[in-house]
Design an enzyme around this catalytic site. Structure first.
Site, PDB file in Angstrom:
ATOM      1  N   ASP A 227       4.841 -12.922   3.969  1.00 40.90           N
ATOM      2  CA  ASP A 227       4.430 -11.529   4.200  1.00 40.90           C
ATOM      3  C   ASP A 227       5.641 -10.605   4.359  1.00 40.90           C
ATOM      4  O   ASP A 227       5.502  -9.455   4.757  1.00 40.90           O
ATOM      5  CB  ASP A 227       3.489 -11.407   5.401  1.00 40.90           C
ATOM      6  CG  ASP A 227       2.844 -10.033   5.539  1.00 40.90           C
ATOM      7  OD1 ASP A 227       2.452  -9.462   4.506  1.00 40.90           O
ATOM      8  OD2 ASP A 227       2.734  -9.520   6.675  1.00 40.90           O
TER       9      ASP A 227
ATOM     10  N   SER B  81       0.817  -1.218   0.000  1.00 38.77           N
ATOM     11  CA  SER B  81       0.000   0.000   0.000  1.00 38.77           C
ATOM     12  C   SER B  81       0.851   1.268   0.000  1.00 38.77           C
ATOM     13  O   SER B  81       0.405   2.308  -0.482  1.00 38.77           O
ATOM     14  CB  SER B  81      -0.955   0.003   1.197  1.00 38.77           C
ATOM     15  OG  SER B  81      -0.245   0.071   2.418  1.00 38.77           O
TER      16      SER B  81
ATOM     17  N   ASN C  40       4.334  -2.690   8.684  1.00 39.07           N
ATOM     18  CA  ASN C  40       3.762  -2.198   9.949  1.00 39.07           C
ATOM     19  C   ASN C  40       3.981  -3.137  11.134  1.00 39.07           C
ATOM     20  O   ASN C  40       3.310  -2.988  12.156  1.00 39.07           O
ATOM     21  CB  ASN C  40       2.259  -1.909   9.790  1.00 39.07           C
ATOM     22  CG  ASN C  40       1.990  -0.708   8.908  1.00 39.07           C
ATOM     23  OD1 ASN C  40       2.504   0.379   9.146  1.00 39.07           O
ATOM     24  ND2 ASN C  40       1.204  -0.920   7.864  1.00 39.07           N
TER      25      ASN C  40
END
Length: 296
Positions: A245, A73, A250
Site C-alpha cells: 500500500d 484517487s 492518508n
C-alpha cells in the site's frame, strides 16, 4: 488543501522475512511527480511526490521483484502517472486504472497497451464524490474483452448494499483490504463473517490481505490483524493478493514501517507454499497471465 503531506516512512527497515523469488507487491501507488503529472482538482489530499524511482528502490529494498500499481484517487481518472511508472519498470510492473465511465474503446485499448489490467471502483465517500454503480457495471462489461478484472474499495458497513452491484459484475473481482472489516471483532466477528460469505458466493472474487496499519485496532506488530487474516489466507489460498500500500495514502498520522509490514506475511501465510501462492502464483495469474509460473 495547500499543504502537501508525507505519508510514508523515510527509512523503512529491512524485513527479516525474505520473499520468494519473483514476489509481487500487488498493491502500491505513485504520487506524481506533481510538476509532470498534476493532481486532480477534485483530490481530497495533496501528497508530496512519491514517484517510480522511489517505488522501485523500495521494491528492491524489501526483496520484491514486481509491482502492481493502483491508480491513486488524488490523480482522479488521469492515469498518466501510473502509466509512466509502468513504462519505467522494464516490464516489472502492471497497473489498475481509474476511468471515466465515458471512456472510449480506443482509450481502453491504449491503457491495456500501457500495462493496465484492471479498473478500480472506489466507494469511500471521503475519497470520491460520486460512485455511479450503473455506469460502473457498463464499464465492467466493456473490459471483459480485454480479460481485465474489477478492483473494488469499500468499507464493511456498506457490504450489504453492495451485494446486488457485485453480483452484476461479469468479470473477476478483487476486493481491496478485505472490505475493511473490524479486526477488534476477532476472526469470527460479524464483519469478517459477512465478508467470507461474499467470497463463498463466487469463486472469482479475490481479495487483498493487506493494510494491518489501516485495519488493526492495535499498534505494530498488529496481532489482531494476524489472528483475523491467517484463516482467510488458509481458506482461500488461490484468491489472495498482498501489497505494501506504499506510499500509504492518508496515513500521515500513523505511518507504518514497510519492513514491518513485510514481516507480517509469514505470520498470515505460514508455509512456503502459501507464501508462494500469495506473492507469486496468484498475482502472476492475474496480472501477467502470459508468463507461466511453475508451482512450488
Amino acid at each position: 488543501m495547500s499543504e502537501r503531506i508525507v505519508s510514508w516512512h523515510a527509512n523503512a527497515s529491512k524485513p527479516k522475512f525474505t520473499p520468494p523469488p519473483g514476489a509481487v507487491d500487488a498493491h502500491c501507488h505513485v504520487f506524481g511527480p506533481m510538476a509532470e503529472f498534476p493532481f486532480s482538482a477534485k483530490a481530497k489530499y495533496l501528497p508530496e511526490d512519491a514517484g517510480p524511482e522511489m517505488l522501485f528502490a523500495l521494491r528492491d529494498h524489501l526483496g520484491f521483484s514486481r509491482n502492481v500499481i493502483v491508480q491513486a484517487s488524488c490523480h482522479g481518472t488521469d492515469n498518466a502517472a501510473t502509466l509512466n511508472a509502468i513504462a519505467k519498470s522494464n516490464g516489472m510492473a502492471r497497473g489498475v486504472a481509474v476511468v471515466d465511465p465515458a471512456i472510449t474503446t480506443q482509450e481502453l485499448n491504449a491503457l491495456h497497451d500501457g500495462g493496465i489490467r484492471g479498473v478500480r471502483f472506489n466507494f469511500l465517500k471521503r475519497l470520491v464524490d460520486d460512485a455511479p454503480k450503473d455506469r460502473f457495471i457498463e464499464v465492467a462489461k466493456r473490459i471483459q474483452d480485454l480479460d481485465w478484472h474489477v478492483v473494488i474499495y469499500f468499507e464493511a458497513d456498506i457490504l450489504d448494499e453492495m451485494l446486488p452491484f457485485l453480483d452484476a459484475i461479469p468479470t473477476p473481482i478483487v476486493i481491496d483490504h478485505m472490505g475493511r472489516p473490524s479486526m477488534s471483532q476477532g476472526p469470527d466477528g460479524p464483519e469478517i463473517t459477512a465478508f467470507k460469505a461474499l467470497l463463498d458466493s463466487r469463486d472469482d472474487i479475490w481479495t487483498k490481505v493487506t493494510c494491518p496499519d489501516r485495519l488493526s485496532a492495535q499498534a505494530d506488530p498488529w496481532d489482531d490483524f494476524v489472528e483475523v487474516v491467517r484463516p482467510i489466507v488458509e481458506r482461500y489460498p488461490d484468491r489472495i493478493l498482498w501489497g505494501t500500500d506504499w506510499p500509504h495514502p492518508n496515513m500521515q498520522d500513523n505511518i507504518p514501517d514497510d519492513g514491518h509490514l513485510v514481516d507480517v506475511i509469514p505470520r498470515i501465510a505460514v508455509t512456503a507454499e502459501l507464501q508462494h501462492r500469495l506473492l507469486v502464483a496468484n498475482p502472476m495469474r492475474l496480472y501477467w497471465p502470459e508468463q507461466p509460473v511453475s508451482a512450488r
